[in-house]
Design an enzyme around this catalytic site. Sequence first.
Site, mmCIF file in Angstrom:
data_model
loop_
_atom_site.group_PDB
_atom_site.id
_atom_site.type_symbol
_atom_site.label_atom_id
_atom_site.label_comp_id
_atom_site.label_asym_id
_atom_site.label_seq_id
_atom_site.Cartn_x
_atom_site.Cartn_y
_atom_site.Cartn_z
ATOM 1 N N VAL A 205 -26.150 28.555 18.782
ATOM 2 C CA VAL A 205 -25.113 29.570 18.582
ATOM 3 C C VAL A 205 -25.142 30.498 19.800
ATOM 4 C CG1 VAL A 205 -24.299 31.493 17.135
ATOM 5 C CG2 VAL A 205 -25.318 29.487 16.052
ATOM 6 N N GLY B 242 -25.348 33.412 22.416
ATOM 7 C CA GLY B 242 -26.232 34.576 22.430
ATOM 8 C C GLY B 242 -27.613 34.270 21.864
ATOM 9 N N ARG B 243 -27.922 32.989 21.752
ATOM 10 C CA ARG B 243 -29.220 32.536 21.199
ATOM 11 C C ARG B 243 -29.410 32.993 19.745
ATOM 12 N NH1 ARG B 243 -31.133 29.147 24.161
ATOM 13 N NH2 ARG B 243 -30.637 29.156 26.356
ATOM 14 N N LEU B 244 -28.289 33.135 19.033
ATOM 15 C CA LEU B 244 -28.360 33.514 17.612
ATOM 16 C C LEU B 244 -28.321 32.243 16.767
ATOM 17 C CD1 LEU B 244 -25.850 36.529 17.722
ATOM 18 C CD2 LEU B 244 -28.302 36.503 18.195
#
Length: 207
Positions: free
Chosen positions: A183, A185-187
């Site tokens: 995902v 934004g490294r989310l």
Amino acid sequence: MNKKNNLGLDICFMNEDDPFIVFKQWMSEAEKNEINDPNAVALATVNESNQPDVRMVLLKEFNNNGFIFFTNLESKKGSDLKKIPKASMCFHWKSLLRQVRISGEISSISDKEADEYFNSRPYLSRIGAWSSNQSKPMETRDAFLNRIQKYKNKFSDQNNVPRPNHWSGFMLSPKRIEFWKDVEGRLHQRLEYLKELNSWKKNILYP
Ligand SMILES: Cc1cc2nc3c(=O)[nH]c(=O)nc-3n(C[C@H](O)[C@H](O)[C@H](O)COP(=O)(O)O)c2cc1C
């Protein structure tokens, strides 16, 4: 807005209580998208000194009991798994920005299953299984090529190459399977399945 499943994850995770169904779906998407070897998987083993080691293998089959790969039993991984029958696998499908991690116990597959798969392999692969002392030092490349010729002479009937005793398959029976999706934004989104007696417990994890 993207559709979400009942855990708040992107719909690609599905609302499944059986991780093998999710795996099957993800593998079929990888088969359509990866340019090469969607079934290539990193396999980690550990030796008696607790030293981990990792290398790629090809996943040849999976069913509700586990994930099957084939190898030379006298290789490094073969001797690690004989002493410590535990392993982890990690798939990374770059085309899908997805990862699957699997860990659990190793068992040997039956001679019948190993024979069936061995006999389905191309002639040169079957000769190679006889000719390669996998992961042992080789004196010269020619020594290997000579061994290949020797076994081609010995097993000249392409329909009748027996499976060497030192070549077979292992099944990794999972205790944990984790699905990971990139995902922005490294989310990232992560879904973990933990094996319980007759079912799987699901957790979503922080990225
Ligand atoms: C994409 C890919 C697939 C591979 N598949 C297998 C396999 O199915 N079985 C195998 O024994 N080695 C396979 N290899 C070679 C292994 O990575 C490794 O070099 C070899 O098995 C020796 O490992 P070991 O010394 O740790 O036993 C593959 C390598 C790559 C890059």
